[in-house]
Design a protein around this motif. Structure first.
Motif, mmCIF file in Angstrom:
data_model
loop_
_atom_site.group_PDB
_atom_site.id
_atom_site.type_symbol
_atom_site.label_atom_id
_atom_site.label_comp_id
_atom_site.label_asym_id
_atom_site.label_seq_id
_atom_site.Cartn_x
_atom_site.Cartn_y
_atom_site.Cartn_z
ATOM 1 N N CYS A 1 0.840 -1.206 0.000
ATOM 2 C CA CYS A 1 0.000 0.000 0.000
ATOM 3 C C CYS A 1 0.874 1.254 0.000
ATOM 4 N N ARG A 2 1.952 1.215 0.783
ATOM 5 C CA ARG A 2 2.871 2.359 0.834
ATOM 6 C C ARG A 2 3.585 2.542 -0.509
ATOM 7 N N MET A 3 3.832 1.440 -1.220
ATOM 8 C CA MET A 3 4.454 1.538 -2.550
ATOM 9 C C MET A 3 3.492 2.173 -3.555
ATOM 10 N N LEU A 4 2.207 1.873 -3.422
ATOM 11 C CA LEU A 4 1.203 2.376 -4.358
ATOM 12 C C LEU A 4 0.796 3.816 -4.050
ATOM 13 N N SER A 5 0.942 4.219 -2.808
ATOM 14 C CA SER A 5 0.475 5.529 -2.349
ATOM 15 C C SER A 5 0.970 6.716 -3.187
ATOM 16 N N PRO A 6 2.267 6.812 -3.537
ATOM 17 C CA PRO A 6 2.712 7.957 -4.341
ATOM 18 C C PRO A 6 2.052 8.000 -5.724
ATOM 19 N N GLY B 1 -3.400 -5.440 -5.614
ATOM 20 C CA GLY B 1 -1.949 -5.348 -5.602
ATOM 21 C C GLY B 1 -1.436 -4.069 -6.242
ATOM 22 N N VAL B 2 -0.118 -3.975 -6.308
ATOM 23 C CA VAL B 2 0.537 -2.795 -6.874
ATOM 24 C C VAL B 2 0.558 -2.926 -8.397
ATOM 25 N N ILE B 3 0.014 -1.920 -9.072
ATOM 26 C CA ILE B 3 0.022 -1.904 -10.535
ATOM 27 C C ILE B 3 0.522 -0.542 -11.007
ATOM 28 N N PRO B 4 1.024 -0.470 -12.258
ATOM 29 C CA PRO B 4 1.537 0.809 -12.767
ATOM 30 C C PRO B 4 0.426 1.842 -12.976
ATOM 31 N N LYS B 5 0.835 3.104 -13.038
ATOM 32 C CA LYS B 5 -0.101 4.218 -13.207
ATOM 33 C C LYS B 5 -0.999 4.027 -14.421
ATOM 34 N N ALA B 6 -0.435 3.611 -15.553
ATOM 35 C CA ALA B 6 -1.228 3.435 -16.768
ATOM 36 C C ALA B 6 -2.345 2.421 -16.567
ATOM 37 N N GLN B 7 -2.039 1.356 -15.831
ATOM 38 C CA GLN B 7 -3.066 0.345 -15.560
ATOM 39 C C GLN B 7 -4.141 0.889 -14.633
ATOM 40 N N ILE B 8 -3.747 1.688 -13.671
ATOM 41 C CA ILE B 8 -4.730 2.300 -12.758
ATOM 42 C C ILE B 8 -5.666 3.191 -13.556
ATOM 43 N N THR C 1 -6.300 -2.769 -2.682
ATOM 44 C CA THR C 1 -7.320 -3.057 -3.681
ATOM 45 C C THR C 1 -7.837 -1.730 -4.202
ATOM 46 N N LEU C 2 -7.947 -1.616 -5.518
ATOM 47 C CA LEU C 2 -8.513 -0.433 -6.150
ATOM 48 C C LEU C 2 -9.854 -0.809 -6.765
ATOM 49 N N LEU C 3 -10.868 -0.006 -6.486
ATOM 50 C CA LEU C 3 -12.172 -0.178 -7.122
ATOM 51 C C LEU C 3 -12.442 1.046 -7.979
ATOM 52 N N ALA C 4 -12.977 0.825 -9.169
ATOM 53 C CA ALA C 4 -13.292 1.920 -10.081
ATOM 54 C C ALA C 4 -14.805 2.010 -10.247
ATOM 55 N N PHE C 5 -15.324 3.221 -10.082
ATOM 56 C CA PHE C 5 -16.761 3.474 -10.196
ATOM 57 C C PHE C 5 -17.018 4.502 -11.286
ATOM 58 N N LYS C 6 -18.088 4.282 -12.043
ATOM 59 C CA LYS C 6 -18.579 5.262 -13.010
ATOM 60 C C LYS C 6 -20.088 5.321 -12.857
ATOM 61 N N GLY C 7 -20.605 6.527 -12.721
ATOM 62 C CA GLY C 7 -22.045 6.680 -12.591
ATOM 63 C C GLY C 7 -22.633 5.895 -11.434
ATOM 64 N N ALA D 1 -15.035 -1.992 4.031
ATOM 65 C CA ALA D 1 -14.185 -3.019 3.422
ATOM 66 C C ALA D 1 -14.957 -4.330 3.287
ATOM 67 N N ALA D 2 -15.735 -4.679 4.298
ATOM 68 C CA ALA D 2 -16.531 -5.909 4.249
ATOM 69 C C ALA D 2 -17.616 -5.817 3.174
ATOM 70 N N GLN D 3 -18.213 -4.647 3.046
ATOM 71 C CA GLN D 3 -19.274 -4.447 2.051
ATOM 72 C C GLN D 3 -18.776 -4.771 0.642
ATOM 73 N N PHE D 4 -17.522 -4.441 0.353
ATOM 74 C CA PHE D 4 -16.946 -4.689 -0.974
ATOM 75 C C PHE D 4 -16.045 -5.925 -0.990
ATOM 76 N N GLN D 5 -16.135 -6.722 0.062
ATOM 77 C CA GLN D 5 -15.415 -7.992 0.169
ATOM 78 C C GLN D 5 -13.917 -7.831 -0.076
ATOM 79 N N ILE D 6 -13.340 -6.810 0.563
ATOM 80 C CA ILE D 6 -11.905 -6.552 0.458
ATOM 81 C C ILE D 6 -11.190 -7.528 1.382
ATOM 82 N N SER D 7 -10.484 -8.487 0.797
ATOM 83 C CA SER D 7 -9.782 -9.477 1.617
ATOM 84 C C SER D 7 -8.267 -9.308 1.542
ATOM 85 N N SER D 8 -7.780 -8.586 0.542
ATOM 86 C CA SER D 8 -6.351 -8.292 0.399
ATOM 87 C C SER D 8 -6.207 -6.832 0.005
ATOM 88 N N ILE D 9 -5.102 -6.240 0.438
ATOM 89 C CA ILE D 9 -4.852 -4.844 0.080
ATOM 90 C C ILE D 9 -3.432 -4.710 -0.455
#
Length: 102
Positions: free
Chosen positions: A34-39, A90-97, A75-81, A65-73
């Motif tokens: 999480c600290r690696m992804l934070s910046p 997990g940690v993913i590159p900026k372009a993937q985010i 975790t990024l969730l994307a919402f539209k509308g 966290a339980a509502q969205f069944q977050i079991s590992s961190i």
């Protein structure tokens, strides 16, 4: 602009009713990845005005966290509308985010 801190109380207003796509980062202070992804998350919040970035501390917001069944961190969730459209674990590159909401 820093990521918006989201709690159970403001989740609907900040995420579900947002007029922009939203990336929600579920994290904890003790989590190394999480600290690696934070910046990267902060950079997106400052350089992508068309995307709202929110942050949920899973230790403080266990019910959310339980509502969205977050079991590992991190975790990024994307919402539209108000709908969950994508997620990533997990940690993913900026372009993937960014790709989560494009």
């Amino acid at each position: 602009m820093a990521a918006t801190v989201v709690t159970k109380a403001n989740f609907e207003a900040e995420v579900l009713k947002s007029d922009k796509p939203v990336i929600v980062d579920f994290w904890a202070s003790w989590c190394g990845p999480c600290r690696m992804l934070s910046p990267v998350i902060e950079e997106i919040s400052e350089t992508e005005p068309g995307i709202k970035v929110c942050s949920v501390n899973v230790d403080e917001q266990m019910e959310l966290a339980a509502q969205f069944q977050i079991s590992s961190i991190p975790t990024l969730l994307a919402f539209k509308g108000g709908q969950l459209v994508n997620q990533s674990l997990g940690v993913i590159p900026k372009a993937q985010i960014l790709g989560l909401v494009k």
